[in-house]
Design a protein around this motif. Structure first.
Motif, PDB file in Angstrom:
ATOM      1  N   GLU A  80       1.081  -1.282   0.154  1.00 18.90           N
ATOM      2  CA  GLU A  80       0.093  -0.078   0.117  1.00 18.90           C
ATOM      3  C   GLU A  80       0.989   1.282   0.019  1.00 18.90           C
ATOM      4  O   GLU A  80       0.211   2.546   0.158  1.00 18.90           O
ATOM      5  N   ARG A  81       2.235   1.072  -0.212  1.00 17.30           N
ATOM      6  CA  ARG A  81       3.186   2.068  -0.381  1.00 17.30           C
ATOM      7  C   ARG A  81       3.773   2.285  -1.607  1.00 17.30           C
ATOM      8  O   ARG A  81       5.068   2.683  -1.490  1.00 17.30           O
ATOM      9  N   ALA A  82       3.313   1.953  -2.848  1.00 19.37           N
ATOM     10  CA  ALA A  82       3.749   1.835  -3.939  1.00 19.37           C
ATOM     11  C   ALA A  82       4.113   3.228  -4.393  1.00 19.37           C
ATOM     12  O   ALA A  82       3.661   4.257  -3.864  1.00 19.37           O
ATOM     13  N   ALA A  83       5.036   3.449  -5.316  1.00 23.34           N
ATOM     14  CA  ALA A  83       5.408   4.698  -6.012  1.00 23.34           C
ATOM     15  C   ALA A  83       4.941   4.440  -7.643  1.00 23.34           C
ATOM     16  O   ALA A  83       5.368   3.670  -8.095  1.00 23.34           O
ATOM     17  N   GLY A  84       4.511   5.516  -8.307  1.00 26.35           N
ATOM     18  CA  GLY A  84       4.295   5.566  -9.670  1.00 26.35           C
ATOM     19  C   GLY A  84       3.421   6.867 -10.029  1.00 26.35           C
ATOM     20  O   GLY A  84       3.053   7.561  -9.221  1.00 26.35           O
ATOM     21  N   ILE A  85       3.018   6.756 -11.328  1.00 32.38           N
ATOM     22  CA  ILE A  85       2.310   7.663 -12.017  1.00 32.38           C
ATOM     23  C   ILE A  85       0.875   7.440 -12.272  1.00 32.38           C
ATOM     24  O   ILE A  85       0.686   6.256 -13.066  1.00 32.38           O
ATOM     25  N   ALA A  86      -0.187   7.976 -11.714  1.00 32.93           N
ATOM     26  CA  ALA A  86      -1.506   7.525 -12.298  1.00 32.93           C
ATOM     27  C   ALA A  86      -1.718   9.007 -13.215  1.00 32.93           C
ATOM     28  O   ALA A  86      -1.576  10.102 -13.099  1.00 32.93           O
ATOM     29  N   TRP A  87      -2.387   8.330 -14.342  1.00 27.61           N
ATOM     30  CA  TRP A  87      -2.791   9.380 -15.247  1.00 27.61           C
ATOM     31  C   TRP A  87      -4.218   8.960 -15.972  1.00 27.61           C
ATOM     32  O   TRP A  87      -4.874   7.845 -16.079  1.00 27.61           O
ATOM     33  N   LEU A  88      -4.651   9.986 -16.827  1.00 24.38           N
ATOM     34  CA  LEU A  88      -5.897   9.868 -17.537  1.00 24.38           C
ATOM     35  C   LEU A  88      -6.072  10.825 -18.799  1.00 24.38           C
ATOM     36  O   LEU A  88      -5.584  11.885 -18.422  1.00 24.38           O
ATOM     37  N   LEU A  89      -6.522  10.461 -19.954  1.00 21.93           N
ATOM     38  CA  LEU A  89      -6.817  11.417 -20.879  1.00 21.93           C
ATOM     39  C   LEU A  89      -8.220  11.927 -20.650  1.00 21.93           C
ATOM     40  O   LEU A  89      -9.222  11.171 -20.691  1.00 21.93           O
ATOM     41  N   VAL A  90      -8.507  13.363 -20.790  1.00 19.61           N
ATOM     42  CA  VAL A  90     -10.042  13.738 -20.784  1.00 19.61           C
ATOM     43  C   VAL A  90     -10.219  14.549 -21.707  1.00 19.61           C
ATOM     44  O   VAL A  90      -9.613  15.623 -22.032  1.00 19.61           O
TER      45      VAL A  90
END
Length: 204
Positions: free
Chosen positions: A173-183
């Protein structure tokens, strides 16, 4: 020199000359793949206040399927132009940055650098570009990863959030990364329940 000899000589000469002419094209090939220049005319529609709004949740997905969120994490709303699209394709869509949850599940080879450092470095150059500052909007997520943007003009956007440490007590529950979305936001539209994640959950 006999006629056939002259013909062979001329043929060889033109082949060599053609090879020389092809060299400049080969030398220029890397230039064509370089990032496009920042064209501020593409950004002008995004500077004005609009009547649209965006709301959703930013999180990473752990191997167990739980959402990894981070309280107070910045969520960036980035207009899509030729310049930002090139940045996104090079640093986000095809990024070699892994996550701690990736390494735990064995889905990919460990990255050469710590994930938090890798994803951080991919965002810094864009956010440091002063000409983009008036057009990039930033808010912060609450403890459950939820965020809101208001008074947004119509247009196409990337929603990007760098999560460097979740709020949970377990390692996954302590991961690292990039969350993204195109809108793609229409004028005056109110988009809610947007899912901004790292795509391992097949939600983007």
């Amino acid at each position: 020199m006999r006629y056939p000899d002259r013909l062979r000589f001329g043929f060889v000469f033109f082949i060599l000359l053609g090879g020389l002419w092809s060299l400049p094209g080969q030398a220029l090939e890397p230039v064509s793949s370089s990032p496009p220049p920042l064209n501020e005319k593409e950004l002008l529609p995004y500077k004005l206040k609009g009547h649209g709004s965006l709301a959703g949740q930013a999180f990473l997905s752990s191997p167990s399927g739980k959402g990894v969120t981070q309280a107070g994490v910045p969520v960036h709303l980035i207009p899509i132009t030729s310049y930002t699209r090139s940045w996104f394709d090079r640093h986000i869509r095809t990024s070699s940055c892994g996550s701690q949850s990736d390494r735990a599940s064995g889905e990919s080879a460990p990255p050469s650098r710590p994930p938090a450092e890798c994803v951080h470095d991919s965002l810094v150059p864009l956010l440091a570009e002063k000409r983009l500052t008036p057009y990039i909007r930033t808010t912060r997520a609450n403890p459950t990863g939820h965020f809101w943007f208001t008074k947004i003009p119509a247009g196409r956007y990337y929603i990007v959030s760098l999560i460097e440490g979740g709020a949970g007590s377990h390692q996954e529950e302590r991961a690292a990364g990039i969350a993204w979305l195109l809108v793609d936001l229409e004028a005056g539209a109110k988009e809610t329940n947007l899912v901004v994640t790292d795509c391992k959950s097949n939600l983007c």
